[in-house]
Design a protein around this motif. Structure first.
Motif, PDB file in Angstrom:
ATOM      1  N   MET A 244       0.869  -1.306   0.120  1.00  0.00           N
ATOM      2  CA  MET A 244      -0.094  -0.029   0.085  1.00  0.00           C
ATOM      3  C   MET A 244       0.937   1.290   0.035  1.00  0.00           C
ATOM      4  N   ALA A 245       1.293   1.670  -1.170  1.00  0.00           N
ATOM      5  CA  ALA A 245       2.000   2.939  -0.893  1.00  0.00           C
ATOM      6  C   ALA A 245       1.764   4.150  -2.011  1.00  0.00           C
ATOM      7  N   LEU A 246       0.074   3.995  -2.344  1.00  0.00           N
ATOM      8  CA  LEU A 246      -0.119   5.319  -2.979  1.00  0.00           C
ATOM      9  C   LEU A 246      -0.919   6.228  -2.132  1.00  0.00           C
TER      10      LEU A 246
ATOM     11  N   ARG B   1      -2.934  -6.422  -1.952  1.00  0.00           N
ATOM     12  CA  ARG B   1      -2.261  -5.420  -1.672  1.00  0.00           C
ATOM     13  C   ARG B   1      -2.237  -4.062  -2.425  1.00  0.00           C
ATOM     14  N   CYS B   2      -3.416  -4.108  -3.600  1.00  0.00           N
ATOM     15  CA  CYS B   2      -3.554  -3.007  -4.250  1.00  0.00           C
ATOM     16  C   CYS B   2      -4.985  -2.501  -3.991  1.00  0.00           C
ATOM     17  N   ASP B   3      -5.100  -1.274  -4.598  1.00  0.00           N
ATOM     18  CA  ASP B   3      -6.456  -0.317  -4.473  1.00  0.00           C
ATOM     19  C   ASP B   3      -7.380  -0.729  -5.578  1.00  0.00           C
TER      20      ASP B   3
ATOM     21  N   ARG C  26       5.989  -7.246  -8.005  1.00  0.00           N
ATOM     22  CA  ARG C  26       4.779  -6.650  -7.248  1.00  0.00           C
ATOM     23  C   ARG C  26       4.464  -7.174  -5.682  1.00  0.00           C
TER      24      ARG C  26
ATOM     25  N   ARG D   2       6.452  -1.757  -6.992  1.00  0.00           N
ATOM     26  CA  ARG D   2       5.479  -1.310  -8.075  1.00  0.00           C
ATOM     27  C   ARG D   2       6.086  -1.043  -9.516  1.00  0.00           C
TER      28      ARG D   2
END
Lengths: 273, 464
Positions: A1-3, A183-185, B406, B411
């Protein structure tokens, strides 16, 4: 989670940096089936592994969408079904706003980038029209590519998957891609047709807070896709910086609103490697 | 070898009872069959194979019964009662002929066995009842016997029916054409993981196997196909062809292993078959298939089939440890069985024993997956990178590298690798990813094996 991080509420499109460890959660709030659209930050509570978090911002209809269409173009999608799929894809494009972006990934054996994310609808339409059905189904590979494409630019990512639900040739495993989905949005909505049990798509949509539609026929596909788009627009985007919880591992999410309503959001997320 | 079909086929076998049927055309067909066996040029589609291919499934089932009787008469000219037992059945079924039919069958068996003119109640006078073609058959069969190989009709019959099944199969018949005696074979046609058609096919493979069951190697007084090199090669070549065509027939390799229980190649192909049965393509088709009452697939769950595959690969490697592809495919099965450490060991043995580009690609891809599960990220990345270098137009290593990045939170790295996949040619025919053909690649030598099988029979001057 890096956004995610700072968002301007003004007219300019919001921007994000990739340095802040923030968590984004797409939330749909309904009451008796109708979306509640007048909620503010103080109406929400977010619990991360049971720990109440401070919500940094709540956004509603302010952030442009990154809508990625990931379409099955295998043997099982041909004839009328292919035509319905093309029409439904075009309907989604027609439902987008000027600042929204769209992209297309198709998959049979190969995973093909039909169009990268763009506010220009033409290349997406042309790619849709050019895609044809042949070969086996690399559903898991295609979904992975679609998720990554959705996250390749700023914006809220919606992935719309269409398939018969049967993966017959992917290299990536469902487990690996579900792990990445956690792990993603990206929020994944999927439409599955056919007799097979779409277990992968069911898990995927569940983990990302989306929805799975199982349909017998595809004639009504355009209406389903437009419903998906409308529902996604009615979702709130919450952002918070986790506090008081471990950095790595599975984070169970519990999103509540302070009034009688039904809340739909992803059940958690994975952080760390 | 060019692959001819992308659809996976699955065979189911059902056996009906053998019984007496009507007469004239039935015995005439046996005569036509003997001539077709003699006249067929191995590996070709000719008048002989076209004739036999034109017979209906019901005709073929009856021929299977009568050919069984002919074989019994060839070995025992005085036989007066006959029985047949179809593959998989425990009880033999009696066959009955009228006296006229029986006499004609005996005369035909004289030609088939090369015994025309032998001091025998029927064969002594058979010449007067045989046309020139059958007389020639008698001479060719006798010549083979004099060379020490008393199996002329058996070997050539097996070649004829294998050729029909492979080169000129008759279209399938609908399920409602099932009544009648003899073995039956159902075929489920699969496309993209779905059963799309279910029909009856002619029993050419059953007839070929039945004939080879009676092969007697030189010096043997009893059938001993397990000591015959041609029979071994026939099973290896035809099983490989089936796998290459994704035309799976469980009974075929079951019979091969019954005859050659310790043959490394047959055990290897058996492992490959079970591995393919565990793959999503077939497992998903099983879920969607609706079979008639009384029919079943001899297939288990994904896990059950993987365990079967592991057993076969281990037996193959016990018979021949110097088989890199055996280690490779064992490693893949172990990976799928969630035993990545064992898989990595087997895959390293394979990679250490082969320079073959295709096998090294598979080995590196599977080793990368094993190392990733084991948490050895650098080793996984190195293996996937090696696979990508071996087949630059393959998408699987690129996807593997992207997903690996990933999952590690990289990313940018994930997107970079994915862009390489997106930059590959768009058309499937322009991409070259051996992963897509993994479940048929073990049979890439099928053409060579078939050529080797047919070579002694093509323009065989010794037979002419």
């Amino acid at each position: 989670m890096a956004l995610a991080a700072a968002v301007s509420a003004g007219a300019q499109p919001p921007t994000f940096t990739s340095k802040v460890e923030a968590v984004r959660v797409d939330v749909l709030v309904t009451d008796k089936g109708r979306a509640l659209t007048d909620l503010g930050r103080n109406d929400f509570e977010v619990f991360d592994n049971g720990v109440l978090q401070q919500i940094d911002f709540v956004s509603y209809e302010q952030i442009p969408l990154n809508v990625v269409l990931a379409f099955d173009m295998s043997d099982s999608v041909a004839g009328d079904r292919l035509q319905h799929l093309r029409s439904a894809g075009a309907a989604v494009l027609g439902g987008l706003r000027k600042e929204d972006q769209a992209g297309l990934v198709t998959f049979s054996n190969p995973v093909v980038l039909g169009s990268a994310l763009t506010t220009n609808r033409m290349p997406v339409r042309e790619a849709l029209d050019a895609a044809g059905g042949a070969g086996n189904t690399a559903l898991v590979d295609g979904v992975y590519a679609g998720m990554e494409l959705g996250e390749s630019d700023v914006g809220r990512a919606l992935l719309i998957v269409f398939s018969d639900g049967l993966d017959t040739v992917s290299w990536l495993t469902p487990g690996a891609v579900l792990d990445i989905a956690k792990r993603c949005d990206v929020v994944v909505y999927a439409v599955s047709t056919g007799r097979a049990k779409p277990e992968f798509l069911r898990d995927l949509t569940s983990f990302t807070g989306g929805r799975l539609f199982e349909v017998e026929r595809t004639a009504n596909l355009g209406a389903i896709f437009l419903d998906v788009l409308q529902e996604f627009r009615q979702r709130y985007l919450l952002s918070y910086t986790p506090r008081g919880v471990a950095v790595s591992g599975w984070h169970r999410l519990d999103v509540r609103v302070k009034r009688k309503a039904t809340v739909k959001a992803r059940p958690g997320y994975l952080a760390g490697s | 070898m060019k692959r001819l079909a992308s659809a996976a086929l699955l065979l189911v076998v059902f056996h009906g009872a053998a019984g007496a049927q009507d007469v004239g055309p039935r015995i005439n067909r046996v005569e036509l069959w003997l001539k077709a066996v003699m006249g067929h040029e191995a590996g070709s589609v000719d008048e002989s194979s076209e004739l036999a291919a034109s017979w209906s499934n019901a005709d073929m089932r009856m021929l299977w019964i009568d050919a069984s009787a002919i074989v019994q008469l060839m070995r025992n000219p005085k036989a007066a009662s006959f029985s047949v037992r179809a593959e998989g059945e425990t009880r033999a079924q009696p066959i009955r002929y009228t006296p006229a039919q029986l006499r004609r069958m005996k005369v035909l068996s004289c030609a088939a066995a090369g015994r025309i003119g032998d001091i025998d109640s029927v064969c002594a006078d058979a010449a007067g009842e045989l046309d020139p073609d059958l007389m020639r058959l008698g001479m060719l069969s006798r010549a083979a016997k004099l060379r020490g190989d008393d199996n002329y009709i058996l070997r050539r019959g097996a070649l004829l029916h294998a050729d029909i099944a492979m080169l000129a199969p008759r279209a399938g018949e609908p399920m409602n054409s099932m009544p009648g005696p003899g073995p039956r074979q159902l075929r489920l046609e699969i496309a993209d993981g779905r059963g799309v058609d279910l029909f009856l096919v002619a029993t050419h493979w059953e007839l070929a196997r039945m004939l080879l069951d009676d092969v007697r190697p030189a010096g043997s007084t009893k059938p001993a196909p397990g000591r015959d090199e041609m029979v071994r090669l026939w099973y290896r070549a035809t099983a490989a062809w089936m796998q290459w065509q994704e035309s799976h027939d469980t009974v075929h390799l079951d019979r091969a292993r019954a005859i050659f229980p310790a043959d490394a190649d047959i055990l290897f192909l058996s492992g490959c078959q079970r591995g393919a049965y565990a793959a999503p393509m077939i497992q998903s088709a099983l879920q969607s298939a609706i079979l008639p009452t009384g029919f079943r697939f001899d297939l288990g769950s994904e896990k059950a089939e993987l365990h079967r595959a592991e057993d076969f690969f281990r037996r193959a490697l016990a018979a021949n440890p110097d088989m890199p592809e055996g280690h490779l495919r064992l490693g893949h099965v172990l990976l799928l069985l969630d035993r990545p450490a064992d898989a990595a060991v087997a895959l390293r043995i394979a990679l250490g024993a082969t320079d073959d580009t295709l096998l090294r690609y598979y080995g590196q891809l599977f080793l990368g997956a094993s190392e990733e599960v084991l948490g050895n990220v650098d080793a996984a990345r190195a293996a996937f990178t090696e696979a990508a270098a071996l087949y630059p137009l393959a998408q699987s290593p690129g996807l593997a590298l992207s997903a690996l990045a990933r999952r590690r939170g990289d990313r940018d790295g994930a997107l970079r690798e994915l862009r390489r996949v997106f930059d590959l040619p768009r058309e499937q025919s322009d991409r070259d990813d051996p992963w897509w053909t993994y479940y048929v690649a073990q049979a890439r030598n099928a053409d060579d094996l078939l050529e080797e099988l047919r070579r002694p029979f093509v323009h065989a001057e010794v037979d002419r």
